[in-house]
Motif scaffolding. Structure first.
Motif, PDB file in Angstrom:
ATOM      1  N   SER A  40      45.838  24.261  18.656  1.00 14.97           N
ATOM      2  CA  SER A  40      45.373  25.268  19.625  1.00 14.97           C
ATOM      3  C   SER A  40      46.424  25.510  20.700  1.00 14.97           C
ATOM      4  O   SER A  40      46.705  26.656  21.057  1.00 14.97           O
ATOM      5  CB  SER A  40      44.065  24.824  20.270  1.00 14.97           C
ATOM      6  OG  SER A  40      43.026  24.805  19.328  1.00 14.97           O
ATOM      7  N   ARG A  41      47.008  24.429  21.226  1.00 14.38           N
ATOM      8  CA  ARG A  41      48.053  24.568  22.245  1.00 14.38           C
ATOM      9  C   ARG A  41      49.263  25.311  21.680  1.00 14.38           C
ATOM     10  O   ARG A  41      49.825  26.196  22.328  1.00 14.38           O
ATOM     11  CB  ARG A  41      48.481  23.198  22.774  1.00 14.38           C
ATOM     12  CG  ARG A  41      47.561  22.622  23.825  1.00 14.38           C
ATOM     13  CD  ARG A  41      48.191  21.423  24.531  1.00 14.38           C
ATOM     14  NE  ARG A  41      48.639  20.388  23.607  1.00 14.38           N
ATOM     15  CZ  ARG A  41      47.926  19.339  23.229  1.00 14.38           C
ATOM     16  NH1 ARG A  41      46.712  19.171  23.692  1.00 14.38           N
ATOM     17  NH2 ARG A  41      48.423  18.458  22.393  1.00 14.38           N
ATOM     18  N   ALA A  42      49.651  24.944  20.467  1.00 14.29           N
ATOM     19  CA  ALA A  42      50.799  25.603  19.837  1.00 14.29           C
ATOM     20  C   ALA A  42      50.512  27.085  19.621  1.00 14.29           C
ATOM     21  O   ALA A  42      51.377  27.937  19.854  1.00 14.29           O
ATOM     22  CB  ALA A  42      51.145  24.925  18.517  1.00 14.29           C
ATOM     23  N   THR A  43      49.297  27.396  19.211  1.00 16.63           N
ATOM     24  CA  THR A  43      48.921  28.799  18.999  1.00 16.63           C
ATOM     25  C   THR A  43      48.952  29.569  20.316  1.00 16.63           C
ATOM     26  O   THR A  43      49.454  30.695  20.378  1.00 16.63           O
ATOM     27  CB  THR A  43      47.513  28.881  18.363  1.00 16.63           C
ATOM     28  OG1 THR A  43      47.538  28.189  17.119  1.00 16.63           O
ATOM     29  CG2 THR A  43      47.092  30.314  18.142  1.00 16.63           C
ATOM     30  N   GLU A  44      48.425  28.965  21.374  1.00  8.13           N
ATOM     31  CA  GLU A  44      48.438  29.614  22.687  1.00  8.13           C
ATOM     32  C   GLU A  44      49.867  29.840  23.177  1.00  8.13           C
ATOM     33  O   GLU A  44      50.192  30.913  23.687  1.00  8.13           O
ATOM     34  CB  GLU A  44      47.665  28.770  23.705  1.00  8.13           C
ATOM     35  CG  GLU A  44      46.165  28.770  23.507  1.00  8.13           C
ATOM     36  CD  GLU A  44      45.446  27.786  24.415  1.00  8.13           C
ATOM     37  OE1 GLU A  44      46.088  27.248  25.348  1.00  8.13           O
ATOM     38  OE2 GLU A  44      44.249  27.551  24.192  1.00  8.13           O
ATOM     39  N   GLU A  45      50.711  28.828  23.012  1.00  3.36           N
ATOM     40  CA  GLU A  45      52.102  28.950  23.445  1.00  3.36           C
ATOM     41  C   GLU A  45      52.842  30.016  22.645  1.00  3.36           C
ATOM     42  O   GLU A  45      53.607  30.800  23.203  1.00  3.36           O
ATOM     43  CB  GLU A  45      52.803  27.597  23.347  1.00  3.36           C
ATOM     44  CG  GLU A  45      52.320  26.586  24.371  1.00  3.36           C
ATOM     45  CD  GLU A  45      52.905  25.203  24.161  1.00  3.36           C
ATOM     46  OE1 GLU A  45      53.820  25.042  23.314  1.00  3.36           O
ATOM     47  OE2 GLU A  45      52.443  24.270  24.849  1.00  3.36           O
ATOM     48  N   VAL A  50      55.094  35.423  22.209  1.00  3.55           N
ATOM     49  CA  VAL A  50      55.145  36.725  21.550  1.00  3.55           C
ATOM     50  C   VAL A  50      54.816  37.836  22.547  1.00  3.55           C
ATOM     51  O   VAL A  50      55.482  38.880  22.583  1.00  3.55           O
ATOM     52  CB  VAL A  50      54.181  36.762  20.338  1.00  3.55           C
ATOM     53  CG1 VAL A  50      53.991  38.171  19.823  1.00  3.55           C
ATOM     54  CG2 VAL A  50      54.709  35.867  19.221  1.00  3.55           C
ATOM     55  N   ASP A  51      53.784  37.614  23.373  1.00  7.84           N
ATOM     56  CA  ASP A  51      53.416  38.614  24.383  1.00  7.84           C
ATOM     57  C   ASP A  51      54.552  38.841  25.383  1.00  7.84           C
ATOM     58  O   ASP A  51      54.859  39.982  25.738  1.00  7.84           O
ATOM     59  CB  ASP A  51      52.144  38.196  25.127  1.00  7.84           C
ATOM     60  CG  ASP A  51      50.899  38.269  24.255  1.00  7.84           C
ATOM     61  OD1 ASP A  51      50.959  38.905  23.186  1.00  7.84           O
ATOM     62  OD2 ASP A  51      49.874  37.667  24.647  1.00  7.84           O
ATOM     63  N   ASP A  52      55.159  37.753  25.845  1.00  6.33           N
ATOM     64  CA  ASP A  52      56.283  37.875  26.787  1.00  6.33           C
ATOM     65  C   ASP A  52      57.459  38.611  26.156  1.00  6.33           C
ATOM     66  O   ASP A  52      58.070  39.477  26.782  1.00  6.33           O
ATOM     67  CB  ASP A  52      56.740  36.485  27.267  1.00  6.33           C
ATOM     68  CG  ASP A  52      55.726  35.807  28.174  1.00  6.33           C
ATOM     69  OD1 ASP A  52      54.780  36.493  28.636  1.00  6.33           O
ATOM     70  OD2 ASP A  52      55.871  34.587  28.401  1.00  6.33           O
TER      71      ASP A  52
END
Length: 129
Positions: A40-45, A50-52
């Motif tokens: 989950s943390r890896a997905t959020e990061e 990607v957004d940045d």
């Protein structure tokens, strides 16, 4: 018949096996929970990265488009000024010509070229907006 020692040993073995199975299940659940949290943390990061990156690329593309528009407008301005300068020179030659019909023809051609150039430049500027 089974002796009490054998029964007791079987019960101890069964209890030990049951405890080992319970401990193994608990350990597996803890590992699975930890792996889920890490995923989950890896997905959020990754999502944030990607957004940045997308935001930076969009900003960069906007700057490129703005620079291209400025460059295009500068080219149109330069073209228009150059053509008008040449037309001014051609008009002066026409005024200096002693033959009236040649002067009138040259002035008409200059007038047409001015209107065409102005229209072309205006259209180009509109497209660059």
């Amino acid at each position: 018949m089974t002796s009490p020692k054998t029964t007791n040993a079987a019960k101890v073995a069964t209890d030990a096996a049951s405890k080992a199975a319970t401990d193994a299940t608990d350990a597996a659940q803890k590992v699975a929970a930890s792996a889920t949290q890490a995923a989950s943390r890896a997905t959020e990061e990754l999502s944030k990265a990607v957004d940045d990156t997308t935001a930076r690329v969009n900003d960069f593309n906007g700057k490129i488009v703005d620079a291209a528009k400025q460059s295009g407008n500068l080219a149109v301005d330069t073209y228009e000024k150059t053509v008008f300068s040449l037309l001014d020179l051609q008009e002066k030659f026409a005024e200096a010509t002693p033959i009236e019909w040649v002067a009138d023809l040259a002035k008409a051609q200059v007038s047409f070229a001015r209107e065409l150039t102005a229209t072309t430049a205006t259209t180009a500027r509109d497209l660059l907006k």
